[in-house]
Design an enzyme around this catalytic site. Structure first.
Site, PDB file in Angstrom:
ATOM      1  N   HIS A  36     106.218  36.880 -42.409  1.00 33.39           N
ATOM      2  CA  HIS A  36     106.080  35.948 -43.544  1.00 33.39           C
ATOM      3  C   HIS A  36     107.145  34.846 -43.460  1.00 33.39           C
ATOM      4  O   HIS A  36     106.871  33.679 -43.741  1.00 33.39           O
ATOM      5  CB  HIS A  36     106.297  36.673 -44.871  1.00 33.39           C
ATOM      6  CG  HIS A  36     105.246  37.676 -45.221  1.00 33.39           C
ATOM      7  ND1 HIS A  36     105.493  39.018 -45.282  1.00 33.39           N
ATOM      8  CD2 HIS A  36     103.942  37.520 -45.543  1.00 33.39           C
ATOM      9  CE1 HIS A  36     104.400  39.652 -45.633  1.00 33.39           C
ATOM     10  NE2 HIS A  36     103.430  38.768 -45.796  1.00 33.39           N
ATOM     11  N   LYS A 150      97.915  37.224 -36.993  1.00 35.23           N
ATOM     12  CA  LYS A 150      97.546  38.643 -37.006  1.00 35.23           C
ATOM     13  C   LYS A 150      96.244  38.857 -37.780  1.00 35.23           C
ATOM     14  O   LYS A 150      95.419  39.675 -37.413  1.00 35.23           O
ATOM     15  CB  LYS A 150      98.660  39.486 -37.644  1.00 35.23           C
ATOM     16  CG  LYS A 150      98.306  40.971 -37.638  1.00 35.23           C
ATOM     17  CD  LYS A 150      99.391  41.804 -38.242  1.00 35.23           C
ATOM     18  CE  LYS A 150      99.419  41.760 -39.738  1.00 35.23           C
ATOM     19  NZ  LYS A 150      98.429  42.594 -40.421  1.00 35.23           N
TER      20      LYS A 150
END
Ligand code: PAF
Length: 281
Positions: A36, A150
């Site tokens: 993140h 991802k």
């Protein structure tokens, strides 16, 4: 960093942003990790205003999934975001986002991309993602929004939604952040015990092996997928799929395809892991 929890506060803060600013959005469900933070760093380096959101979206969890146990660590997360130079954090409650309840809420549905790969075992998941992301896009009105590689299927459907529904927003993909053994970082990795955490990078290794064999000219993809599934099952995973597909269309790939990726999903105990790798440069 300003922290707001209501849509009204968010709109007010957004309206106060200079109209010449480039606004970048990083939507998250919290439980932040270095993956993140790489999204935030990318947004920070390219935008003059960075807005992050933390919302564990009930619409994208199935009835037997981990909505209740999903990590909720707002204080820790907001410290991390503050250190990274985020300008504004929107962290609403479920009631704030779905004041009339979730059951009768309007849903964005993208059927052609949601009934493959993760969509098969998580019915409704991607509609839930598309719905909340479109709400966040309307509320934040970013110029660009950042997503992790991802979750390739997620970003593919968000791109389709942005195109189909004419959102004037660029979607940027940030490379998957891996630990030193190749495991893709995920908030769900925190569910793994020590033994599982040691085993988890085998999903990545299985994808690397498929990618390398495809690049060496092996074109019986079904056999490669079956072998990878078997190797994961032998290692104690419950594999869901290993699949060589076209990156843009998510259609099953063949040796003529030009944007092949290999996708994988497998459970280790209760934890569901996903990953994918580009095959073609
Ligand atoms: O990738 C995620 O964390 C979520 O699916 C997202 C995009 C924040 C929507 O809830």
């Amino acid at each position: 960093m300003e922290l707001v929890t209501t849509k009204a506060q968010l709109r007010k803060a957004r309206n106060a942003v200079d109209s010449t600013s480039k606004v970048g959005l990083v939507p998250t469900m919290g439980g932040l990790h270095d993956g993140h933070l790489a999204l935030i760093d990318t947004a920070r380096s390219r935008c003059s205003q960075v807005i992050a959101t933390i919302f564990v979206n009930p619409l994208q969890f199935g009835p037997n999934e981990d909505f209740e146990s999903y990590p909720r660590v707002l204080e820790r997360d907001s410290e991390l975001l503050k250190k990274k130079g985020v300008d504004l954090l929107f962290a609403p409650s479920v009631h704030e986002m779905y004041p009339n309840g979730r059951d009768d809420h309007t849903v964005i549905a993208l059927p052609h991309l949601t009934n493959v790969l993760c969509g098969t075992s998580r019915p409704g998941h991607f509609d839930g993602v598309a719905t909340v992301v479109s709400k966040l896009f309307h509320l934040v009105q970013p110029h660009v929004s950042y997503f992790g590689e991802k979750d390739w299927q997620q970003v593919t459907l968000i791109r389709a939604m942005v195109c189909d529904l004419d959102f004037p927003i660029d979607i940027e993909v940030v490379p998957t952040f891996r630990n030193n053994r190749g495991l893709a970082l995920s908030s769900r990795n925190s569910y793994l015990d020590q033994e599982q955490a040691a085993k988890a990078p085998l999903l990545y290794s299985a994808l690397v092996r498929v990618r390398d064999l495809v690049l060496r000219g092996e074109n019986n993809y079904s056999q490669l997928e079956a072998d990878a599934i078997q190797s994961l099952a032998d290692a104690g995973f419950t594999p869901e799929y290993i699949s060589v597909r076209e990156g843009r269309s998510l259609r099953v790939a063949n040796s003529q395809s030009s944007d092949r990726r290999v996708f994988g999903a497998a459970r280790l105990g209760e934890t569901r892991l996903i990953d994918n790798l580009a095959i073609d440069p």
